[in-house]
Design a protein around this motif. Sequence first.
Motif, PDB file in Angstrom:
ATOM      1  N   ALA A  46      13.568 -17.508  18.436  1.00 27.23           N
ATOM      2  CA  ALA A  46      13.437 -17.482  16.978  1.00 27.23           C
ATOM      3  C   ALA A  46      12.048 -17.044  16.527  1.00 27.23           C
ATOM      4  O   ALA A  46      11.886 -16.581  15.396  1.00 27.23           O
ATOM      5  CB  ALA A  46      13.758 -18.860  16.400  1.00 27.23           C
ATOM      6  N   LEU A  47      11.053 -17.203  17.394  1.00 26.83           N
ATOM      7  CA  LEU A  47       9.695 -16.788  17.023  1.00 26.83           C
ATOM      8  C   LEU A  47       9.575 -15.275  16.877  1.00 26.83           C
ATOM      9  O   LEU A  47       8.768 -14.780  16.091  1.00 26.83           O
ATOM     10  CB  LEU A  47       8.688 -17.260  18.076  1.00 26.83           C
ATOM     11  N   TRP A  48      10.366 -14.560  17.639  1.00 23.93           N
ATOM     12  CA  TRP A  48      10.175 -13.116  17.764  1.00 23.93           C
ATOM     13  C   TRP A  48      11.228 -12.292  17.029  1.00 23.93           C
ATOM     14  O   TRP A  48      11.079 -11.074  16.922  1.00 23.93           O
ATOM     15  CB  TRP A  48      10.168 -12.740  19.250  1.00 23.93           C
ATOM     16  N   THR A  49      12.281 -12.926  16.556  1.00 19.64           N
ATOM     17  CA  THR A  49      13.364 -12.195  15.906  1.00 19.64           C
ATOM     18  C   THR A  49      13.594 -12.743  14.509  1.00 19.64           C
ATOM     19  O   THR A  49      13.803 -13.953  14.355  1.00 19.64           O
ATOM     20  CB  THR A  49      14.661 -12.320  16.718  1.00 19.64           C
ATOM     21  N   PRO A  50      13.560 -11.897  13.472  1.00 21.95           N
ATOM     22  CA  PRO A  50      13.808 -12.411  12.115  1.00 21.95           C
ATOM     23  C   PRO A  50      15.248 -12.894  11.986  1.00 21.95           C
ATOM     24  O   PRO A  50      16.157 -12.291  12.562  1.00 21.95           O
ATOM     25  CB  PRO A  50      13.540 -11.183  11.222  1.00 21.95           C
ATOM     26  N   PRO A  51      15.473 -13.991  11.262  1.00 24.68           N
ATOM     27  CA  PRO A  51      16.846 -14.478  11.075  1.00 24.68           C
ATOM     28  C   PRO A  51      17.717 -13.401  10.445  1.00 24.68           C
ATOM     29  O   PRO A  51      17.309 -12.735   9.494  1.00 24.68           O
ATOM     30  CB  PRO A  51      16.672 -15.674  10.130  1.00 24.68           C
ATOM     31  N   ALA A  52      18.926 -13.232  10.984  1.00 29.60           N
ATOM     32  CA  ALA A  52      19.798 -12.153  10.518  1.00 29.60           C
ATOM     33  C   ALA A  52      20.123 -12.307   9.039  1.00 29.60           C
ATOM     34  O   ALA A  52      20.154 -11.326   8.292  1.00 29.60           O
ATOM     35  CB  ALA A  52      21.077 -12.125  11.349  1.00 29.60           C
ATOM     36  N   ALA A  53      20.363 -13.544   8.595  1.00 28.79           N
ATOM     37  CA  ALA A  53      20.725 -13.755   7.191  1.00 28.79           C
ATOM     38  C   ALA A  53      19.580 -13.373   6.267  1.00 28.79           C
ATOM     39  O   ALA A  53      19.779 -12.713   5.242  1.00 28.79           O
ATOM     40  CB  ALA A  53      21.115 -15.219   6.969  1.00 28.79           C
ATOM     41  N   SER A  54      18.361 -13.757   6.637  1.00 24.39           N
ATOM     42  CA  SER A  54      17.199 -13.426   5.807  1.00 24.39           C
ATOM     43  C   SER A  54      16.948 -11.922   5.793  1.00 24.39           C
ATOM     44  O   SER A  54      16.618 -11.344   4.760  1.00 24.39           O
ATOM     45  CB  SER A  54      15.959 -14.158   6.318  1.00 24.39           C
ATOM     46  N   ALA A  55      17.129 -11.293   6.943  1.00 25.54           N
ATOM     47  CA  ALA A  55      16.919  -9.855   7.011  1.00 25.54           C
ATOM     48  C   ALA A  55      17.941  -9.119   6.154  1.00 25.54           C
ATOM     49  O   ALA A  55      17.624  -8.135   5.482  1.00 25.54           O
ATOM     50  CB  ALA A  55      17.001  -9.381   8.459  1.00 25.54           C
ATOM     51  N   ALA A  56      19.195  -9.604   6.171  1.00 24.49           N
ATOM     52  CA  ALA A  56      20.241  -8.959   5.378  1.00 24.49           C
ATOM     53  C   ALA A  56      19.945  -9.051   3.888  1.00 24.49           C
ATOM     54  O   ALA A  56      20.289  -8.162   3.117  1.00 24.49           O
ATOM     55  CB  ALA A  56      21.594  -9.589   5.694  1.00 24.49           C
ATOM     56  N   LEU A  57      19.290 -10.142   3.486  1.00 25.93           N
ATOM     57  CA  LEU A  57      18.953 -10.322   2.076  1.00 25.93           C
ATOM     58  C   LEU A  57      17.631  -9.664   1.699  1.00 25.93           C
ATOM     59  O   LEU A  57      17.216  -9.717   0.541  1.00 25.93           O
ATOM     60  CB  LEU A  57      18.891 -11.824   1.748  1.00 25.93           C
ATOM     61  N   GLY A  58      16.985  -9.093   2.676  1.00 25.98           N
ATOM     62  CA  GLY A  58      15.703  -8.450   2.403  1.00 25.98           C
ATOM     63  C   GLY A  58      14.555  -9.426   2.239  1.00 25.98           C
ATOM     64  O   GLY A  58      13.516  -9.083   1.677  1.00 25.98           O
ATOM     65  N   LEU A  59      14.724 -10.659   2.746  1.00 28.19           N
ATOM     66  CA  LEU A  59      13.684 -11.674   2.585  1.00 28.19           C
ATOM     67  C   LEU A  59      12.611 -11.558   3.661  1.00 28.19           C
ATOM     68  O   LEU A  59      11.536 -12.126   3.513  1.00 28.19           O
ATOM     69  CB  LEU A  59      14.311 -13.080   2.626  1.00 28.19           C
TER      70      LEU A  59
END
Length: 206
Positions: free
Chosen positions: A165-178
């Motif tokens: 989790a330290l190295w990969t942005p959460p998929a849900a947050s990335a999908a929302l552009g956060l």
Amino acid sequence: MRPRSLLMVFLAAGLLAACSVRYVSPYNAEIATRAATLYQEVIGFELMMRRAAGTPAGDPRDEDNQHLFDAWAASVATMATISTSLDPRAVRCQDLLAQGSVGPGLPVTDCGTLGINRLGERIEQLRALYDGACRVPGLADGFFDPAAPPPRRPPVVGPLPGCAALWTPPAASAALGLTGPRGLAVDPVLRSIRAVMVVQEAKRGQ
């Protein structure tokens, strides 16, 4: 022009030079180069950790990984030393930050050293997160000692959720552009590096 008049001209020029204050230190190529190199290395390390989380190669006790973080800290310390030596110290950055903004009528300030020091803090925060989340269970410290006899390798643990989790942005947050394309723990470090790079680029354009 009479000698006395020439003398007065030179004295006036000297007084004007003495009254002028430099508020911003000059562009420094070494700081800019170190920042760009650091940016590339942090991204490369993150990409490696997306594959190596939960393996001995991704463990924070690995000698190569320890040396990498030490090298980053040393590079930031060098940048801070260079920036401090160039800082004209005409304005206290801390005072301006306490006001919340530069405000009208205040001179352009050189807060580059403050930004570099904050970058050092972000790297140490990342080091602490990495050490706390990415140690492979069952691997003793002696496993990473080059002088120790090689122990039997433990079974492959596989990705550690907290470490990954330290190295990969959460998929849900990335999908929302956060978030951006970087992991949440790495993103603050990269933003701090970009800030140092932006300051240097602005100085080069002066």
